[in-house]
Design a protein around this motif. Structure first.
Motif, PDB file in Angstrom:
ATOM      1  N   THR A 149       0.850  -1.190   0.000  1.00 19.44           N
ATOM      2  CA  THR A 149       0.000   0.000   0.000  1.00 19.44           C
ATOM      3  C   THR A 149       0.887   1.240   0.000  1.00 19.44           C
ATOM      4  OG1 THR A 149      -0.170  -0.090   2.417  1.00 19.44           O
ATOM      5  CG2 THR A 149      -1.962  -1.095   1.162  1.00 19.44           C
ATOM      6  N   PRO A 150       0.459   2.290  -0.690  1.00 15.02           N
ATOM      7  CA  PRO A 150       1.247   3.526  -0.717  1.00 15.02           C
ATOM      8  C   PRO A 150       1.526   4.023   0.704  1.00 15.02           C
ATOM      9  CG  PRO A 150      -0.514   3.621  -2.330  1.00 15.02           C
ATOM     10  CD  PRO A 150      -0.758   2.389  -1.502  1.00 15.02           C
ATOM     11  N   GLY A 151       2.750   4.460   0.921  1.00 17.87           N
ATOM     12  CA  GLY A 151       3.137   4.975   2.230  1.00 17.87           C
ATOM     13  C   GLY A 151       3.778   3.947   3.143  1.00 17.87           C
ATOM     14  N   ASN A 152       3.789   2.655   2.748  1.00 16.53           N
ATOM     15  CA  ASN A 152       4.463   1.633   3.550  1.00 16.53           C
ATOM     16  C   ASN A 152       5.938   1.651   3.150  1.00 16.53           C
ATOM     17  OD1 ASN A 152       5.522  -0.666   4.746  1.00 16.53           O
ATOM     18  ND2 ASN A 152       3.692  -1.902   4.382  1.00 16.53           N
ATOM     19  N   ARG A 154       6.027  -1.472 -11.212  1.00 14.36           N
ATOM     20  CA  ARG A 154       4.940  -1.194 -10.270  1.00 14.36           C
ATOM     21  C   ARG A 154       3.679  -0.830 -11.048  1.00 14.36           C
ATOM     22  NH1 ARG A 154       9.344   1.754  -8.754  1.00 14.36           N
ATOM     23  NH2 ARG A 154      10.334   1.227  -6.786  1.00 14.36           N
ATOM     24  N   GLU A 155       2.544  -1.329 -10.562  1.00 11.66           N
ATOM     25  CA  GLU A 155       1.247  -0.941 -11.115  1.00 11.66           C
ATOM     26  C   GLU A 155       0.185  -1.249 -10.069  1.00 11.66           C
ATOM     27  OE1 GLU A 155      -0.701  -4.079 -13.868  1.00 11.66           O
ATOM     28  OE2 GLU A 155       1.458  -4.295 -14.203  1.00 11.66           O
ATOM     29  N   VAL A 156      -0.904  -0.487 -10.086  1.00 10.49           N
ATOM     30  CA  VAL A 156      -1.987  -0.743  -9.145  1.00 10.49           C
ATOM     31  C   VAL A 156      -2.638  -2.065  -9.532  1.00 10.49           C
ATOM     32  CG1 VAL A 156      -4.220   0.041  -8.283  1.00 10.49           C
ATOM     33  CG2 VAL A 156      -2.366   1.687  -8.641  1.00 10.49           C
ATOM     34  N   LEU A 157      -2.699  -2.991  -8.588  1.00 10.62           N
ATOM     35  CA  LEU A 157      -3.328  -4.284  -8.815  1.00 10.62           C
ATOM     36  C   LEU A 157      -4.798  -4.246  -8.400  1.00 10.62           C
ATOM     37  CD1 LEU A 157      -3.039  -7.265  -9.658  1.00 10.62           C
ATOM     38  CD2 LEU A 157      -2.432  -7.758  -7.274  1.00 10.62           C
ATOM     39  N   PHE A 158      -5.042  -3.723  -7.187  1.00 13.75           N
ATOM     40  CA  PHE A 158      -6.408  -3.624  -6.679  1.00 13.75           C
ATOM     41  C   PHE A 158      -6.661  -2.185  -6.243  1.00 13.75           C
ATOM     42  CE2 PHE A 158      -5.345  -8.136  -5.449  1.00 13.75           C
ATOM     43  CZ  PHE A 158      -6.057  -8.722  -6.488  1.00 13.75           C
ATOM     44  N   ASP A 159      -7.532  -1.515  -6.969  1.00  8.51           N
ATOM     45  CA  ASP A 159      -7.891  -0.142  -6.649  1.00  8.51           C
ATOM     46  C   ASP A 159      -8.766  -0.104  -5.392  1.00  8.51           C
ATOM     47  OD1 ASP A 159     -10.006   2.356  -7.513  1.00  8.51           O
ATOM     48  OD2 ASP A 159      -7.847   2.687  -7.696  1.00  8.51           O
ATOM     49  N   THR A 160      -8.794   1.036  -4.745  1.00  5.74           N
ATOM     50  CA  THR A 160      -9.568   1.235  -3.527  1.00  5.74           C
ATOM     51  C   THR A 160     -11.023   0.791  -3.688  1.00  5.74           C
ATOM     52  OG1 THR A 160      -8.138   3.070  -2.933  1.00  5.74           O
ATOM     53  CG2 THR A 160     -10.282   2.998  -1.863  1.00  5.74           C
ATOM     54  N   SER A 161     -11.608   1.047  -4.842  1.00  6.52           N
ATOM     55  CA  SER A 161     -13.028   0.750  -5.063  1.00  6.52           C
ATOM     56  C   SER A 161     -13.349  -0.740  -5.028  1.00  6.52           C
ATOM     57  CB  SER A 161     -13.480   1.339  -6.399  1.00  6.52           C
ATOM     58  OG  SER A 161     -12.791   0.709  -7.469  1.00  6.52           O
ATOM     59  N   PRO A 198     -12.970   1.649   3.792  1.00  3.38           N
ATOM     60  CA  PRO A 198     -11.811   2.301   3.175  1.00  3.38           C
ATOM     61  C   PRO A 198     -10.565   1.407   3.225  1.00  3.38           C
ATOM     62  CG  PRO A 198     -12.807   3.707   4.869  1.00  3.38           C
ATOM     63  CD  PRO A 198     -13.483   2.383   4.936  1.00  3.38           C
ATOM     64  N   HIS A 199      -9.926   1.297   2.098  1.00  2.00           N
ATOM     65  CA  HIS A 199      -8.681   0.528   2.000  1.00  2.00           C
ATOM     66  C   HIS A 199      -7.826   1.207   0.947  1.00  2.00           C
ATOM     67  CE1 HIS A 199      -5.845  -2.731   1.354  1.00  2.00           C
ATOM     68  NE2 HIS A 199      -6.387  -3.399   2.356  1.00  2.00           N
ATOM     69  N   ASP A 200      -6.573   1.398   1.258  1.00  4.17           N
ATOM     70  CA  ASP A 200      -5.656   1.958   0.264  1.00  4.17           C
ATOM     71  C   ASP A 200      -5.515   0.993  -0.901  1.00  4.17           C
ATOM     72  OD1 ASP A 200      -5.097   4.265   1.726  1.00  4.17           O
ATOM     73  OD2 ASP A 200      -3.453   3.312   2.820  1.00  4.17           O
ATOM     74  N   PRO A 201      -5.157   1.504  -2.072  1.00  7.39           N
ATOM     75  CA  PRO A 201      -4.918   0.596  -3.197  1.00  7.39           C
ATOM     76  C   PRO A 201      -3.734  -0.318  -2.894  1.00  7.39           C
ATOM     77  CG  PRO A 201      -4.201   2.821  -3.737  1.00  7.39           C
ATOM     78  CD  PRO A 201      -4.895   2.894  -2.407  1.00  7.39           C
ATOM     79  N   GLU A 202      -3.744  -1.473  -3.509  1.00  6.40           N
ATOM     80  CA  GLU A 202      -2.617  -2.403  -3.399  1.00  6.40           C
ATOM     81  C   GLU A 202      -1.817  -2.298  -4.694  1.00  6.40           C
ATOM     82  OE1 GLU A 202      -1.496  -4.251  -0.922  1.00  6.40           O
ATOM     83  OE2 GLU A 202      -3.181  -4.109   0.487  1.00  6.40           O
TER      84      GLU A 202
END
Length: 175
Positions: free
Chosen positions: A118-121, A141-148, A154-158
């Protein structure tokens, strides 16, 4: 392995380690905590693709859990990495990751590693970026699972970190 890691043993987890892995994950305060049952199952069913670090008393003090992707048998997906707070700052997470991937490369012909962060880790970002550098591998790097996509609030994107191809040479020792 550094002098601070010399008294540690890295091996496969056993079911008896499940409770300790759950506690270490819970106390990390950054990992998504799974049920205690899932850590017991993980230690039973995915011990061959995971690693645990033990102190001189044989107690679990850190771990890496992972599995080989069914559709990509040369790819290890790293699920979680955590180190007990008393042992952080000694390069143990890097030693665990290096040890596990070296074992899997020898046993299965491992060619790449994936994980999500997650961003910020920052600690995980540094761990996997330095792993790629030690292995002389490309890092994408690419977003695999978006927040939605997360149904439970609420969950940050993975963000997927894809590292490979891994060099067949031994990695530069972790600090």
């Amino acid at each position: 392995m550094t002098a601070a890691q010399a008294d540690l043993q890295i091996d496969r987890p056993t079911v008896a380690d499940g409770a300790a892995l759950w506690r270490i994950a819970r106390d990390s305060e950054v990992l998504d905590l799974n049920s205690s049952y899932s850590y017991l199952l993980w230690c039973r069913d995915f011990a061959d693709t995971s690693a645990v670090a033990r102190n001189d008393r044989g107690e679990a003090i850190g771990f890496v859990t992972g599995y080989v992707r069914p559709d990509r048998p040369d790819t290890l997906l790293v699920w979680q990495v955590a180190v007990d707070s008393a042992y952080r700052g000694r390069g143990l997470a890097a030693a665990l990751l290096d040890g596990l991937t070296a074992r899997l490369a020898a046993e299965r012909g491992l060619g790449s590693v994936e994980t999500t962060i997650t961003p910020g880790n920052t600690a995980s970002e540094r761990l996997f970026t330095s792993f790629a550098e030690r292995r002389g591998a490309r890092l994408e790097r690419e977003v695999l699972f978006d927040t939605s996509l997360f149904p439970d609030g609420p969950h940050d994107p993975e963000v997927l970190y894809r590292i490979g191809p891994l060099s067949t040479a031994s990695p530069t020792p972790s600090a």
